[in-house]
Design a protein around this motif. Structure first.
Motif, PDB file in Angstrom:
ATOM      1  N   ILE A 108     -11.118  -2.241   5.624  1.00 14.98           N
ATOM      2  CA  ILE A 108     -11.506  -1.435   4.457  1.00 14.98           C
ATOM      3  C   ILE A 108     -12.337  -2.084   3.639  1.00 14.98           C
ATOM      4  O   ILE A 108     -13.056  -1.597   2.382  1.00 14.98           O
ATOM      5  N   ARG A 109     -12.979  -3.311   3.745  1.00 16.33           N
ATOM      6  CA  ARG A 109     -13.824  -4.106   2.920  1.00 16.33           C
ATOM      7  C   ARG A 109     -15.032  -4.660   3.738  1.00 16.33           C
ATOM      8  O   ARG A 109     -14.742  -5.471   4.690  1.00 16.33           O
TER       9      ARG A 109
ATOM     10  N   SER B 119       0.889  -1.150  -0.002  1.00 20.15           N
ATOM     11  CA  SER B 119      -0.136   0.194   0.050  1.00 20.15           C
ATOM     12  C   SER B 119       1.059   1.176  -0.068  1.00 20.15           C
ATOM     13  O   SER B 119       2.012   1.323   0.191  1.00 20.15           O
TER      14      SER B 119
ATOM     15  N   PHE C  55     -15.288  -1.634  -0.880  1.00 17.88           N
ATOM     16  CA  PHE C  55     -14.038  -1.308  -0.422  1.00 17.88           C
ATOM     17  C   PHE C  55     -14.168   0.414  -0.037  1.00 17.88           C
ATOM     18  O   PHE C  55     -14.910   0.964  -0.769  1.00 17.88           O
ATOM     19  N   HIS C  56     -14.125   0.616   1.270  1.00 25.53           N
ATOM     20  CA  HIS C  56     -14.031   2.029   1.639  1.00 25.53           C
ATOM     21  C   HIS C  56     -12.854   2.462   1.400  1.00 25.53           C
ATOM     22  O   HIS C  56     -11.902   2.316   2.271  1.00 25.53           O
ATOM     23  N   THR C  57     -12.680   3.487   0.541  1.00 26.69           N
ATOM     24  CA  THR C  57     -11.523   4.033  -0.144  1.00 26.69           C
ATOM     25  C   THR C  57     -11.016   4.910   1.000  1.00 26.69           C
ATOM     26  O   THR C  57      -9.655   5.134   1.177  1.00 26.69           O
TER      27      THR C  57
ATOM     28  N   TYR D 119      -8.573   6.089 -11.646  1.00 31.00           N
ATOM     29  CA  TYR D 119      -8.654   6.225 -10.220  1.00 31.00           C
ATOM     30  C   TYR D 119      -8.824   4.621  -9.506  1.00 31.00           C
ATOM     31  O   TYR D 119      -9.762   3.788 -10.391  1.00 31.00           O
ATOM     32  N   SER D 120      -8.344   4.324  -8.654  1.00 31.47           N
ATOM     33  CA  SER D 120      -8.378   2.997  -8.077  1.00 31.47           C
ATOM     34  C   SER D 120      -7.582   2.967  -6.553  1.00 31.47           C
ATOM     35  O   SER D 120      -7.124   4.018  -6.230  1.00 31.47           O
ATOM     36  N   ILE D 121      -7.846   1.834  -6.005  1.00 34.73           N
ATOM     37  CA  ILE D 121      -6.867   1.562  -4.812  1.00 34.73           C
ATOM     38  C   ILE D 121      -6.254   0.024  -5.283  1.00 34.73           C
ATOM     39  O   ILE D 121      -6.936  -0.455  -5.785  1.00 34.73           O
TER      40      ILE D 121
ATOM     41  N   CYS E  58     -16.899   4.638  -2.424  1.00 33.74           N
ATOM     42  CA  CYS E  58     -16.539   3.183  -2.202  1.00 33.74           C
ATOM     43  C   CYS E  58     -16.648   2.291  -3.349  1.00 33.74           C
ATOM     44  O   CYS E  58     -17.473   2.805  -4.471  1.00 33.74           O
TER      45      CYS E  58
ATOM     46  N   ASP F  54     -11.362   7.988   0.717  1.00 38.39           N
ATOM     47  CA  ASP F  54     -11.379   9.107  -0.254  1.00 38.39           C
ATOM     48  C   ASP F  54     -12.741  10.010  -0.040  1.00 38.39           C
ATOM     49  O   ASP F  54     -13.730   9.217   0.062  1.00 38.39           O
TER      50      ASP F  54
ATOM     51  N   ARG G  12      -8.374  13.034   1.076  1.00 38.35           N
ATOM     52  CA  ARG G  12      -8.573  11.964   1.997  1.00 38.35           C
ATOM     53  C   ARG G  12      -9.261  12.203   3.189  1.00 38.35           C
ATOM     54  O   ARG G  12      -9.128  13.474   3.673  1.00 38.35           O
TER      55      ARG G  12
END
Length: 538
Positions: A402-403, A198, A409-411, A332-334, A382, A413, A428
């Motif tokens: 986070i999930r 990460s 997924f709770h980013t 955009y992603s994580i 999300c 952001d 953030r």
């Protein structure tokens, strides 16, 4: 060519969907099996060119090298449950190591080259690799870490080899196993393909598993085999992993370089190699925009310039857009999503948006009460792709943060989706500041400062004051060849923002570059620490 998104909005659930994802290949095939077959089909195509090492490899050459490395791993008795460690730049034979892991169904755990010994120890204490590939530049740190952890690991160097090390060239002499075939995955497509890190902007990087799924294949384009692609990202971040997967899957030519990112060098590479597809992190994009060579560079070959990983000022985006004939695409992603989340294929109509969900993905915005909200309402972003995810390696408790139980997924952001289904990311959630109990986000101030013509990059953070709470401060990088003083920045903010709590009450410093985490993202905490050190030294 770009896909045509079919965006739908469920007004009852308040969810935006990118539609169904189409697999390019049979769903039972692993990433390793797909790449092995595609490289067999196109043996004479150029697979990779190193712009720094001046090497050129065909698909056949890369495939044979990967088979030799894979055969070496099998001779060591490594199994699919074992993990290979990586700490390396983009050198000539790194792709063979990665593909060898894919061929054996064996995950690698890739760390950034900037990590200190303590961070290496903490991360490798989680995965405990039995085989580690590293550059000679990091060899001593890796050896010290393995000794502290009492790891029984073989260490192989990729470049700048110490006299005592086993070299990748030694491994490439290994005879290929008779009737070599890529291994079938013992756990099927849910098996872990790789373990990345990460961003580490809020603490120690986590070991993020990536599932052996075709979701890893970039979803926005059917990439022609004559495409020349480039990214400076290494294999510790998803864009670097995605680049080598797409190069193998679509038989494109991958341009690599093992130097520190140099925007002037990149400009020359684009012209020399006729690069058509670029994947770039936002910090490198900012460096490119601030590069004096950009104005004279021939970027006409670039058809798709894709950037993301962190926020980027609209000024920088527009500067790059003005120099491109092709598309500028915000993504955009994580890392945890294991795939691209959204793409903005309509920059000119929706500047600064990170786009709409790609096929197979969904997004929703959740307010402070945990309720999904509709268009133009602000909340936490999300993401959902419905695929299996093994979580943070060895850390189920952190995985659950986070999930959620419905696989969202709770980013962390904060953002909103407009009436056309375009996502905008503001900041953030953890970066929220409070001045005399009034909430504000540093990005609000960064957006204003970025409008200054002499500003290249900026990072705003809070400095604690016992009376006021979080007072805003800024570290600012000036554009090349310009003059800029701290007072200029403070005065500009005062002129363009009326609210007292959004003023730069804690001060401004002008810096040569911002502090970044290992993968190039701006590290707000590190910039704050540097600011405080500068203030103490005055």
């Amino acid at each position: 060519m770009p896909y045509k998104p079919q965006i739908t909005f469920d007004d009852k659930l308040k969810v935006w969907s990118g539609g169904e994802r189409c697999n390019y290949f049979a769903p039972h095939l692993s990433i390793g099996e797909i790449i092995f077959r595609e490289m067999e089909r196109h043996p004479k195509l150029i697979a990779q060119i190193s712009a720094t090492e001046k090497t050129v490899l065909t698909m056949e050459e890369v495939r044979l090298s990967a088979m030799r490395v894979a055969s070496y791993m099998r001779r060591l008795g490594l199994k699919q449950t074992d993990i290979v460690g990586l700490i390396a730049r983009n050198t000539t034979h790194l792709v063979a190591v990665a593909y060898a892991c894919f061929f054996n169904g064996m995950p690698f755990h890739s760390l950034n080259i900037s990590y200190d010994q303590e961070t290496i120890e903490k991360l490798f204490s989680i995965t405990r690799p039995r085989l580690i590939f590293c550059d000679g530049d990091e060899y001593e740190r890796v050896v010290a870490a393995t000794e502290t952890l009492k790891l029984d690991a073989t260490i192989i160097t990729m470049r700048n080899h110490p006299l005592s090390s086993l070299r990748i060239q030694d491994i490439l002499t290994t005879p290929i196993e008779e009737n070599f075939q890529p291994s079938h995955l013992e756990q099927g497509p849910d098996q872990t393909l790789a373990i990345l890190c990460s961003s580490g902007t809020t603490g120690l990087p986590k070991a993020v598993t990536v599932t052996n799924s075709q979701n890893c294949i970039f979803p926005g384009f059917l990439v022609p085999t004559d495409t020349v692609q480039y990214t400076h990202s290494t294999l510790d971040c998803f864009s670097g992993l995605s680049a080598i997967i797409n190069a193998g899957v679509f038989s494109t030519t991958n341009i690599i370089a093992d130097n520190d990112f140099d925007p002037a060098f990149m400009c020359r590479m684009v012209q020399e190699y006729n690069i058509g597809l670029v994947f770039q992190c936002s910090s490198h994009m900012a460096m490119l925009a601030n590069c004096p060579e950009l104005d004279e560079a021939d970027l006409s070959s670039i058809e798709h310039y894709i950037f993301g990983g962190s926020r980027c000022s609209l000024h920088i985006q527009n500067r790059l857009r003005s120099r491109l004939k092709g598309q500028l695409i915000f993504s955009y992603s994580i890392t945890e999503l294991n795939s691209t989340g959204t793409l903005n294929l309509h920059f000119d109509e929706k500047p600064n948006s990170v786009g709409r969900p790609v096929p197979g993905n969904k997004i929703k915005i959740v307010n402070e009460q945990g309720v999904a909200v509709g268009p133009n309402e602000v909340g936490e972003v999300c993401l959902f792709n419905g695929q299996h995810w093994s979580g943070y390696y060895g850390d189920p408790a952190e995985t659950r943060t986070i999930r959620d139980s419905e696989k969202w997924f709770h980013t962390g952001d904060v953002g909103w989706v407009d009436e056309d289904g375009f996502l905008f990311v503001a900041d953030r959630r953890k970066d929220m500041l409070k001045y005399q109990n009034i909430m504000y986000y540093p990005n609000e101030i960064e957006t204003v400062i970025s409008q200054m013509p002499n500003v290249a990059e900026v990072c705003v953070f809070g400095i604690w004051n016992a009376v006021n709470g979080d007072e805003a401060a800024a570290s600012v990088v000036k554009r090349h060849g310009t003059k800029l003083h701290a007072q200029d920045v403070s005065d500009f903010v005062r002129k363009h923002i009326g609210a007292k709590y959004k003023q730069l009450n804690a001060g401004v410093i002008i810096v040569d570059d911002l502090k970044r985490s290992g993968n190039g993202k701006t590290n707000r905490r590190a910039n704050k620490e540097h600011f405080l050190n500068v203030q103490r030294s005055k």
